[in-house]
Design a protein around this motif. Structure first.
Motif, PDB file in Angstrom:
ATOM      1  N   ALA A 213       0.848  -1.194   0.000  1.00  0.00           N
ATOM      2  CA  ALA A 213       0.000   0.000   0.000  1.00  0.00           C
ATOM      3  C   ALA A 213       0.884   1.245   0.000  1.00  0.00           C
ATOM      4  N   SER A 214       0.413   2.258  -0.723  1.00  0.00           N
ATOM      5  CA  SER A 214       1.257   3.458  -0.884  1.00  0.00           C
ATOM      6  C   SER A 214       1.211   4.370   0.341  1.00  0.00           C
ATOM      7  N   LEU A 215       2.316   5.041   0.566  1.00  0.00           N
ATOM      8  CA  LEU A 215       2.369   6.107   1.558  1.00  0.00           C
ATOM      9  C   LEU A 215       1.462   7.239   1.081  1.00  0.00           C
ATOM     10  N   LYS A 216       0.663   7.804   1.989  1.00  0.00           N
ATOM     11  CA  LYS A 216      -0.181   8.949   1.628  1.00  0.00           C
ATOM     12  C   LYS A 216       0.518  10.212   2.107  1.00  0.00           C
ATOM     13  N   VAL A 217       0.831  11.094   1.159  1.00  0.00           N
ATOM     14  CA  VAL A 217       1.533  12.335   1.500  1.00  0.00           C
ATOM     15  C   VAL A 217       0.527  13.468   1.676  1.00  0.00           C
ATOM     16  N   PHE A 218       0.565  14.134   2.821  1.00  0.00           N
ATOM     17  CA  PHE A 218      -0.276  15.312   3.066  1.00  0.00           C
ATOM     18  C   PHE A 218       0.585  16.563   2.896  1.00  0.00           C
ATOM     19  N   PRO A 219       0.344  17.317   1.817  1.00  0.00           N
ATOM     20  CA  PRO A 219       1.130  18.546   1.621  1.00  0.00           C
ATOM     21  C   PRO A 219       0.693  19.614   2.606  1.00  0.00           C
ATOM     22  N   ILE A 220       1.646  20.292   3.252  1.00  0.00           N
ATOM     23  CA  ILE A 220       1.245  21.414   4.114  1.00  0.00           C
ATOM     24  C   ILE A 220       1.804  22.713   3.526  1.00  0.00           C
ATOM     25  N   PRO A 221       0.951  23.718   3.400  1.00  0.00           N
ATOM     26  CA  PRO A 221       1.411  24.978   2.841  1.00  0.00           C
ATOM     27  C   PRO A 221       2.418  25.635   3.776  1.00  0.00           C
ATOM     28  N   LEU A 222       3.449  26.228   3.217  1.00  0.00           N
ATOM     29  CA  LEU A 222       4.431  26.961   4.016  1.00  0.00           C
ATOM     30  C   LEU A 222       4.186  28.447   3.832  1.00  0.00           C
ATOM     31  N   PRO A 223       4.137  29.202   4.925  1.00  0.00           N
ATOM     32  CA  PRO A 223       3.985  30.648   4.762  1.00  0.00           C
ATOM     33  C   PRO A 223       5.269  31.231   4.178  1.00  0.00           C
ATOM     34  N   GLY A 224       5.149  32.365   3.530  1.00  0.00           N
ATOM     35  CA  GLY A 224       6.357  33.037   3.037  1.00  0.00           C
ATOM     36  C   GLY A 224       6.826  32.492   1.705  1.00  0.00           C
ATOM     37  N   PRO A 225       8.084  32.755   1.393  1.00  0.00           N
ATOM     38  CA  PRO A 225       8.574  32.523   0.027  1.00  0.00           C
ATOM     39  C   PRO A 225       8.852  31.068  -0.348  1.00  0.00           C
ATOM     40  N   MET A 226       8.975  30.166   0.666  1.00  0.00           N
ATOM     41  CA  MET A 226       9.381  28.787   0.346  1.00  0.00           C
ATOM     42  C   MET A 226       8.365  28.087  -0.574  1.00  0.00           C
ATOM     43  N   GLY A 227       7.086  28.393  -0.356  1.00  0.00           N
ATOM     44  CA  GLY A 227       6.071  27.720  -1.163  1.00  0.00           C
ATOM     45  C   GLY A 227       5.580  28.550  -2.326  1.00  0.00           C
ATOM     46  N   SER A 228       6.099  29.753  -2.460  1.00  0.00           N
ATOM     47  CA  SER A 228       5.523  30.651  -3.470  1.00  0.00           C
ATOM     48  C   SER A 228       6.563  31.184  -4.464  1.00  0.00           C
ATOM     49  N   GLY A 229       7.620  30.416  -4.671  1.00  0.00           N
ATOM     50  CA  GLY A 229       8.557  30.785  -5.736  1.00  0.00           C
ATOM     51  C   GLY A 229       9.876  31.347  -5.261  1.00  0.00           C
ATOM     52  N   GLY A 230      10.047  31.520  -3.947  1.00  0.00           N
ATOM     53  CA  GLY A 230      11.296  32.095  -3.424  1.00  0.00           C
ATOM     54  C   GLY A 230      12.513  31.205  -3.611  1.00  0.00           C
ATOM     55  N   LEU A 231      12.277  29.913  -3.911  1.00  0.00           N
ATOM     56  CA  LEU A 231      13.416  29.005  -4.117  1.00  0.00           C
ATOM     57  C   LEU A 231      13.786  28.871  -5.597  1.00  0.00           C
ATOM     58  N   LEU A 232      12.972  29.474  -6.450  1.00  0.00           N
ATOM     59  CA  LEU A 232      13.217  29.316  -7.895  1.00  0.00           C
ATOM     60  C   LEU A 232      14.463  30.105  -8.316  1.00  0.00           C
ATOM     61  N   PRO A 233      15.208  29.585  -9.288  1.00  0.00           N
ATOM     62  CA  PRO A 233      16.437  30.265  -9.717  1.00  0.00           C
ATOM     63  C   PRO A 233      16.137  31.514 -10.543  1.00  0.00           C
TER      64      PRO A 233
END
Ligand SMILES: NC(=O)c1ccc[n+]([C@@H]2O[C@H](COP(=O)([O-])OP(=O)(O)OC[C@H]3O[C@@H](n4cnc5c(N)ncnc54)[C@H](OP(=O)(O)O)[C@@H]3O)[C@@H](O)[C@H]2O)c1
Length: 251
Positions: A213-233
């Motif tokens: 059986a597969s692991l079920k991944v629960f995504p959690i939103p991160l506040p700030g730039p980590m989840g909204s493009g701040g890590l993009l080159p």
């Protein structure tokens, strides 16, 4: 040329060792198993004797800024001291794209540690090369193991342009051998991707292969730039061609 890879048994360190040796470079892999502790400094000066280039691929797993800063600043200072004593020609620090971005490091303690590491090396007065890559595909899998209970895992939504650790290691090896070398070199993967979604894909593939059986991944939103493009080159950053799908098919 003789190269020492600190953290040479880690995810990228062992790959850098392989890439350098493949190119005919005499390379030693150093970690605590070899009697070298970069945090206490024990064994470091002796281990860097006769070394031309040191690659710092050390790591500590923490989200706490104080712990990350203590590890990365202390180890960088110990490495810089041992490099100076041994007349090492260059220190290559493996780092992360955008780790020095104030918005990113304010919201993530680990990145605050990486920024402090880069600053410690830059202040050392040694010839220092910072080689940054984006997050690796392998990180998605590692994140799904960190906050896991049974078949459930919580993974932060991190929007990145990830790259295979193999390609990241090749890039580091190329930069070690570059002449002349750039003080800062960066590489990213070919396309942006949410690491939580990547973690689910990896888990589904490995459970299908194992017939479990597969692991079920629960995504959690991160506040700030980590989840909204701040890590993009930045636009124009060099990219590796291997896609997540291609990596997954050989993983
Ligand atoms: N994960 C990513 O997506 C990513 C992307 C870009 C850059 N990076 C950077 O790449 C670097 C390496 O990360 P990684 O994931 O490859 O690390 P890792 O797999 O956690 O390996 C860490 C290495 O450091 C060694 N080490 C840890 N503490 C030590 C100490 N006190 N003295 C000597 N050796 C020590 C470990 O060996 P022992 O524990 O046996 O001593 C191991 O060889 C990090 O600085 C990270 O920020 C990571």
């Amino acid at each position: 040329m003789r190269v020492a890879v600190l953290g040479g048994t880690g995810t990228i360190g062992k790959r850098i060792v392989v890439e350098l040796r493949r190119r005919g470079v005499e390379t030693i892999a150093l970690s605590r198993a070899q009697g070298v502790d970069a945090l206490s400094g024990s064994g470091l000066v002796a281990a860097l004797e006769g070394v031309d280039v040191v690659v710092d691929a050390l790591n500590t797993n923490t989200f706490a800024a104080a712990t990350a800063k203590r590890f990365f600043i202390t180890t960088a200072n110990h490495v810089a001291y041992a490099a100076r004593v041994n007349d090492v020609q260059r220190v290559v620090c493996v780092s992360i794209v955008n780790a020095m971005d104030p918005a990113v490091l304010r919201t993530n303690g680990y990145y605050a540690g990486k920024a402090a590491q880069e600053n410690a090396y830059l202040k050392s007065g040694l010839p220092v090369q910072i080689v940054r890559t984006t997050q690796w595909f392998e990180l998605a899998e590692q994140l799904s193991k960190q906050l896991r209970v049974g078949r459930f895992a919580v993974v932060p939504r991190m929007l990145s342009q990830p790259i295979a650790a193999d390609a990241a290691a090749r890039f580091v090896a190329e930069n070690v051998l570059a002449d002349p070398w750039e003080p800062i070199a960066e590489i990213a993967g070919p396309a942006s991707l949410d690491l939580a979604a990547a973690a689910q894909r990896i888990a589904s593939k490995s459970s299908a292969a194992a017939g479990s059986a597969s692991l079920k991944v629960f995504p959690i939103p991160l506040p700030g730039p980590m989840g909204s493009g701040g890590l993009l080159p930045a636009a124009g950053t060099r990219t590796d061609a291997e896609t997540f799908e291609q990596w997954l098919s050989r993983h």
